[in-house]
Design a protein around this motif. Structure first.
Motif, mmCIF file in Angstrom:
data_model
loop_
_atom_site.group_PDB
_atom_site.id
_atom_site.type_symbol
_atom_site.label_atom_id
_atom_site.label_comp_id
_atom_site.label_asym_id
_atom_site.label_seq_id
_atom_site.Cartn_x
_atom_site.Cartn_y
_atom_site.Cartn_z
ATOM 1 N N GLN A 93 1.775 -3.073 -9.278
ATOM 2 C CA GLN A 93 1.659 -1.858 -8.465
ATOM 3 C C GLN A 93 0.608 -0.955 -9.105
ATOM 4 O O GLN A 93 0.508 -0.861 -10.336
ATOM 5 C CB GLN A 93 3.013 -1.151 -8.406
ATOM 6 N N ILE A 94 -0.194 -0.295 -8.281
ATOM 7 C CA ILE A 94 -1.161 0.666 -8.803
ATOM 8 C C ILE A 94 -0.431 1.976 -9.080
ATOM 9 O O ILE A 94 0.015 2.663 -8.146
ATOM 10 C CB ILE A 94 -2.314 0.882 -7.807
ATOM 11 N N ASP A 95 -0.304 2.302 -10.362
ATOM 12 C CA ASP A 95 0.453 3.494 -10.796
ATOM 13 C C ASP A 95 1.810 3.488 -10.099
ATOM 14 O O ASP A 95 2.514 2.495 -10.159
ATOM 15 C CB ASP A 95 -0.341 4.767 -10.501
ATOM 16 N N ASN A 96 2.176 4.608 -9.460
ATOM 17 C CA ASN A 96 3.417 4.629 -8.680
ATOM 18 C C ASN A 96 3.087 4.855 -7.207
ATOM 19 O O ASN A 96 3.847 5.475 -6.466
ATOM 20 C CB ASN A 96 4.365 5.728 -9.192
ATOM 21 N N ASP A 97 1.917 4.347 -6.818
ATOM 22 C CA ASP A 97 1.474 4.508 -5.441
ATOM 23 C C ASP A 97 2.070 3.387 -4.577
ATOM 24 O O ASP A 97 2.614 2.407 -5.093
ATOM 25 C CB ASP A 97 -0.057 4.462 -5.375
ATOM 26 N N ARG A 98 1.912 3.510 -3.260
ATOM 27 C CA ARG A 98 2.437 2.512 -2.329
ATOM 28 C C ARG A 98 1.415 1.390 -2.126
ATOM 29 O O ARG A 98 1.103 1.014 -0.998
ATOM 30 C CB ARG A 98 2.777 3.177 -0.996
ATOM 31 N N VAL A 99 0.907 0.882 -3.245
ATOM 32 C CA VAL A 99 -0.050 -0.222 -3.213
ATOM 33 C C VAL A 99 0.479 -1.329 -4.126
ATOM 34 O O VAL A 99 0.650 -1.130 -5.324
ATOM 35 C CB VAL A 99 -1.455 0.221 -3.676
ATOM 36 N N MET A 100 0.748 -2.473 -3.517
ATOM 37 C CA MET A 100 1.295 -3.614 -4.240
ATOM 38 C C MET A 100 0.251 -4.732 -4.255
ATOM 39 O O MET A 100 -0.412 -4.979 -3.244
ATOM 40 C CB MET A 100 2.587 -4.084 -3.556
ATOM 41 N N ILE A 101 0.101 -5.389 -5.406
ATOM 42 C CA ILE A 101 -0.917 -6.437 -5.537
ATOM 43 C C ILE A 101 -0.241 -7.755 -5.937
ATOM 44 O O ILE A 101 0.501 -7.810 -6.919
ATOM 45 C CB ILE A 101 -1.981 -6.068 -6.593
ATOM 46 N N PHE A 102 -0.528 -8.814 -5.161
ATOM 47 C CA PHE A 102 -0.067 -10.159 -5.491
ATOM 48 C C PHE A 102 -1.219 -10.874 -6.198
ATOM 49 O O PHE A 102 -2.313 -11.021 -5.631
ATOM 50 C CB PHE A 102 0.328 -10.919 -4.221
ATOM 51 N N HIS A 103 -0.974 -11.313 -7.421
ATOM 52 C CA HIS A 103 -1.996 -11.985 -8.227
ATOM 53 C C HIS A 103 -1.791 -13.506 -8.146
ATOM 54 O O HIS A 103 -0.741 -14.018 -8.571
ATOM 55 C CB HIS A 103 -1.900 -11.537 -9.694
ATOM 56 N N PHE A 104 -2.771 -14.214 -7.597
ATOM 57 C CA PHE A 104 -2.669 -15.665 -7.428
ATOM 58 C C PHE A 104 -3.699 -16.386 -8.301
ATOM 59 O O PHE A 104 -4.817 -15.893 -8.493
ATOM 60 C CB PHE A 104 -2.935 -16.068 -5.975
ATOM 61 N N THR A 105 -3.307 -17.537 -8.800
ATOM 62 C CA THR A 105 -4.241 -18.441 -9.466
ATOM 63 C C THR A 105 -4.421 -19.668 -8.587
ATOM 64 O O THR A 105 -3.442 -20.305 -8.190
ATOM 65 C CB THR A 105 -3.709 -18.880 -10.849
ATOM 66 N N THR A 106 -5.651 -19.962 -8.248
ATOM 67 C CA THR A 106 -5.941 -21.096 -7.379
ATOM 68 C C THR A 106 -7.172 -21.826 -7.898
ATOM 69 O O THR A 106 -7.685 -21.489 -8.972
ATOM 70 C CB THR A 106 -6.150 -20.616 -5.919
ATOM 71 N N ARG A 107 -7.650 -22.793 -7.160
ATOM 72 C CA ARG A 107 -8.850 -23.516 -7.572
ATOM 73 C C ARG A 107 -9.903 -23.406 -6.476
ATOM 74 O O ARG A 107 -9.591 -23.424 -5.284
ATOM 75 C CB ARG A 107 -8.525 -24.991 -7.842
ATOM 76 N N ARG A 117 -6.521 -11.992 -5.215
ATOM 77 C CA ARG A 117 -5.506 -10.943 -5.073
ATOM 78 C C ARG A 117 -5.256 -10.644 -3.597
ATOM 79 O O ARG A 117 -6.189 -10.606 -2.799
ATOM 80 C CB ARG A 117 -5.958 -9.660 -5.780
ATOM 81 N N LEU A 118 -4.001 -10.462 -3.293
ATOM 82 C CA LEU A 118 -3.625 -9.989 -1.965
ATOM 83 C C LEU A 118 -3.100 -8.563 -2.136
ATOM 84 O O LEU A 118 -2.050 -8.353 -2.752
ATOM 85 C CB LEU A 118 -2.558 -10.893 -1.349
ATOM 86 N N VAL A 119 -3.855 -7.608 -1.623
ATOM 87 C CA VAL A 119 -3.521 -6.194 -1.803
ATOM 88 C C VAL A 119 -2.771 -5.707 -0.567
ATOM 89 O O VAL A 119 -3.235 -5.868 0.574
ATOM 90 C CB VAL A 119 -4.790 -5.345 -2.010
ATOM 91 N N VAL A 120 -1.616 -5.096 -0.797
ATOM 92 C CA VAL A 120 -0.802 -4.568 0.305
ATOM 93 C C VAL A 120 -0.746 -3.051 0.178
ATOM 94 O O VAL A 120 -0.208 -2.524 -0.803
ATOM 95 C CB VAL A 120 0.622 -5.159 0.282
ATOM 96 N N GLU A 121 -1.296 -2.366 1.142
ATOM 97 C CA GLU A 121 -1.281 -0.898 1.158
ATOM 98 C C GLU A 121 -0.249 -0.442 2.176
ATOM 99 O O GLU A 121 -0.392 -0.665 3.383
ATOM 100 C CB GLU A 121 -2.664 -0.357 1.512
ATOM 101 N N ILE A 122 0.815 0.184 1.690
ATOM 102 C CA ILE A 122 1.942 0.596 2.537
ATOM 103 C C ILE A 122 1.764 2.078 2.848
ATOM 104 O O ILE A 122 2.238 2.953 2.111
ATOM 105 C CB ILE A 122 3.282 0.320 1.827
ATOM 106 N N MET A 123 1.065 2.365 3.932
ATOM 107 C CA MET A 123 0.686 3.747 4.240
ATOM 108 C C MET A 123 0.808 4.032 5.738
ATOM 109 O O MET A 123 -0.161 4.388 6.405
ATOM 110 C CB MET A 123 -0.745 4.012 3.763
ATOM 111 N N ALA A 124 2.000 3.803 6.276
ATOM 112 C CA ALA A 124 2.291 4.090 7.685
ATOM 113 C C ALA A 124 1.253 3.419 8.589
ATOM 114 O O ALA A 124 0.992 2.229 8.453
ATOM 115 C CB ALA A 124 2.369 5.586 7.919
ATOM 116 N N ARG A 125 0.599 4.208 9.471
ATOM 117 C CA ARG A 125 -0.341 3.588 10.418
ATOM 118 C C ARG A 125 -1.624 3.126 9.728
ATOM 119 O O ARG A 125 -2.424 2.405 10.335
ATOM 120 C CB ARG A 125 -0.661 4.559 11.561
ATOM 121 N N HIS A 126 -1.844 3.520 8.486
ATOM 122 C CA HIS A 126 -3.017 3.063 7.736
ATOM 123 C C HIS A 126 -2.697 1.850 6.854
ATOM 124 O O HIS A 126 -3.530 1.436 6.045
ATOM 125 C CB HIS A 126 -3.555 4.196 6.863
ATOM 126 N N SER A 127 -1.503 1.297 7.007
ATOM 127 C CA SER A 127 -1.105 0.147 6.195
ATOM 128 C C SER A 127 -2.044 -1.030 6.445
ATOM 129 O O SER A 127 -2.568 -1.212 7.548
ATOM 130 C CB SER A 127 0.332 -0.256 6.534
#
Length: 570
Positions: A93-107, A117-127
């Motif tokens: 998570q970025i600080d304590n903001d509503r942004v969650m990051i999934f860290h993947f290792t692939t080839r 990285r898959l970044v998820v921004e949880i911000m109502a209609r701006h999600s």
């Protein structure tokens, strides 16, 4: 509690415990703004719902079933290309903001390890959900919602752009080590009112929703050292007790039982499944079935207006007999009508000889005046027959579209296809394909009704729309099965696959019939039940309409908990 930054912190911790180190086995996008990543971890599959829904944006492990579209979206194919088979290293998570990051290792294409990285921004209609290549200067691969410069001057979210995090809020992260407890204490002293304090805390501490800040304000006004109270409060987000707090119909979810009247769950994800199940389903149905709802409401409004006009016309025909009586009286007393008269008072032999005033035309003969009243009488009499027939058809249309809206209300998104086909076949929804579309739709495979199994092993089938109901009752059911339906209330056809069900099974099926009806929130619902052989469908009747006789009635109180428990038997 909202899905604020603090709840995001708690969910990040839960996901790390469950799926960290797991491998991505499936990627689907069942709804426009939502994807499901299935991660295989510790010999178990975890379907992670990642939602950028404007109303219900969130991240959780969801066990609620979903149906994938026939053709995957471009974003789904992009995710599958880059993340299928990858390992989920961690969730951050970025600080304590509503942004969650999934860290993947692939080839990559040549087999070298790389991080995505898959970044998820949880911000109502701006999600948003954004796929980022970390080894290419944080280049955006794609996003579920593309944002151009015309919508956001601070940053664009388009393939090829460099990913920029949302603007820094310059607020205190309550989970960091450098919290200034003195400032928190000063605020507590300065604002003794809890609501005012909660508002001030939201301005200074990152990741506080309205409810969270109010609970924090209450905690800060208790006795004890500020640091202890502050750290103890936020420790609930590190070691949550998933809790549903009941406020009648406006329940809320939380990480701790801050109030009485609460239900506790094993995980935050299970809590959210129970909280969002109905809300998210209705939202998805409204989103995907918007056209169907619009058509049904439009037709309903049109027919209700038509009914008012027909009823007004019918009310006016009550004077028909008066026209006949006046014609007969004029015929009897033709000799009393003199030239130039426009009105005459004559004895009414239908009213003990009391005089009745009759308007006449001085341009017509006495006989023609009498015939004029007979013609008006005949016209009104014919109108009664026509209007009565039209009124019945209009009432049938009103009943039909009220039923359609009721079915949409209890439908899952997967049930909407049947309703869409039905409206096309009935001529309410235009065909946008070739001339043979109508025939194709009539041959379209109808989805299966929902099946339940009682504790005694009896199978009960529940139709969710008119096409399912017709097929279930008129084609699939055995004539010796038992059929149930709410009495004079729009709802589902229910079939008990048993020729001689006991009282407990009938009550169970009645509970299902009541729950899958317009009366699901009622306290006592009458449900009719009868053998299928006594059900008839009149020729030319609307889909889903049947008539029956010889029924018995049982009264039940529908319960979501009861239905959920039955679903677990499958």
């Amino acid at each position: 509690m909202s899905f604020d930054g603090s709840f995001t912190h708690a969910m990040t911790g839960e996901l790390n415990r469950l799926v960290s180190g797991g491998r991505v086995s499936k990627i689907n996008q069942p709804y426009d703004n939502e994807i499901v990543l299935t991660v295989r971890s510790n010999h178990e599959n975890y379907p992670i719902l990642i939602s950028a829904n404007p109303n219900y944006a969130r991240v959780q492990v969801s066990r609620i079933p979903y149906v994938n579209p026939h053709t995957p979206t471009t974003f789904t194919m992009t995710l599958r290309k880059h993340l299928s088979g990858s390992v989920l290293k961690k969730v951050s998570q970025i600080d304590n903001d509503r942004v969650m990051i999934f860290h993947f290792t692939t080839r990559n294409e040549i087999g070298d390890l790389k991080e995505m990285r898959l970044v998820v921004e949880i911000m109502a209609r701006h999600s948003n959900i954004i796929l980022v290549d970390t080894q290419d200067d944080m280049r955006i691969i794609d996003a579920i919602k593309r944002i151009g410069a015309d919508k956001n001057r601070y940053r664009t979210i388009l393939p090829g752009d460099t990913y920029i995090t949302p603007p820094n809020q310059d607020m205190v992260n309550p989970f960091a080590e450098n919290v200034d407890y003195q400032k928190i204490e000063d605020l507590t002293k300065e604002f003794p009112n809890q609501e005012v304090l909660s508002s001030e805390l939201r301005k200074r501490i990152q990741g506080l929703g309205k409810d969270t800040s109010l609970y924090l304000a209450q905690a800060m006004h208790k006795d004890g050292a500020v640091k202890d109270k502050f750290d103890k409060f936020f420790d609930h987000f590190n070691n949550p007790i998933p809790t549903m707090i009941e406020h009648g119909k406006s329940n809320s979810f939380n990480v701790y039982p801050f109030e009485d009247n609460n239900i506790q769950y094993d995980t935050l994800s299970e809590l959210l499944d129970n909280f969002y199940e109905t809300k998210a389903r209705l939202d998805r149905v409204r989103e995907q079935g918007g056209q169907l709802i619009k058509i049904a409401r439009s037709e309903l409004k049109k027919n209700k207006n038509k009914k008012k006009k027909l009823q007004k016309t019918l009310d006016n025909t009550k004077y028909a007999d008066e026209y006949r009586i006046k014609g007969e009286i004029l015929t009897t007393y033709l000799y009393k009508i003199e030239k130039g008269m426009t009105k005459i008072a004559l004895p009414n032999f239908y009213d003990n000889g009391n005089e009745i005033d009759i308007s006449i035309s001085n341009q017509l003969t006495p006989s023609e005046n009498a015939q004029k009243y007979f013609k008006r009488y005949q016209k009104e009499k014919n109108a009664v027959s026509f209007v009565t027939e039209q009124l019945k058809k209009t009432n049938d249309e009103i009943d039909y579209f009220e039923n359609i809206l009721s079915q949409i209300e209890i439908a899952n998104p997967s049930d909407l296809d049947d309703i869409k086909v039905e409206l096309k076949n009935e001529g309410y929804l235009k065909h946008h394909n070739n001339r043979n579309t109508k025939n194709k739709n009539k041959n379209t495979k109808i989805s299966k009704p929902e099946e339940f199994i009682t504790d005694k092993g009896v199978h009960i089938l529940v139709g969710k729309n008119n096409l399912q109901n017709d097929k279930l009752t008129m084609k699939d059911a055995d004539k010796r099965d038992t059929w149930l339906h709410t009495q004079k209330i729009h709802g589902s056809h229910v079939i008990i696959k048993d020729f001689n069900p006991d009282d407990e099974t009938i009550e169970t099926a009645a509970m299902l019939a009541a729950y899958f009806s317009k009366a699901r929130d009622s306290a006592t619902v009458p449900v009719d039940y009868v053998q299928v052989k006594k059900i008839r469908k009149p020729n030319g009747s609307k889909p889903g309409f049947v008539i029956y006789e010889g029924q018995k009635t049982i009264f039940v109180t529908p319960s979501k908990e009861f239905v959920d428990q039955l679903r677990e038997n499958k």
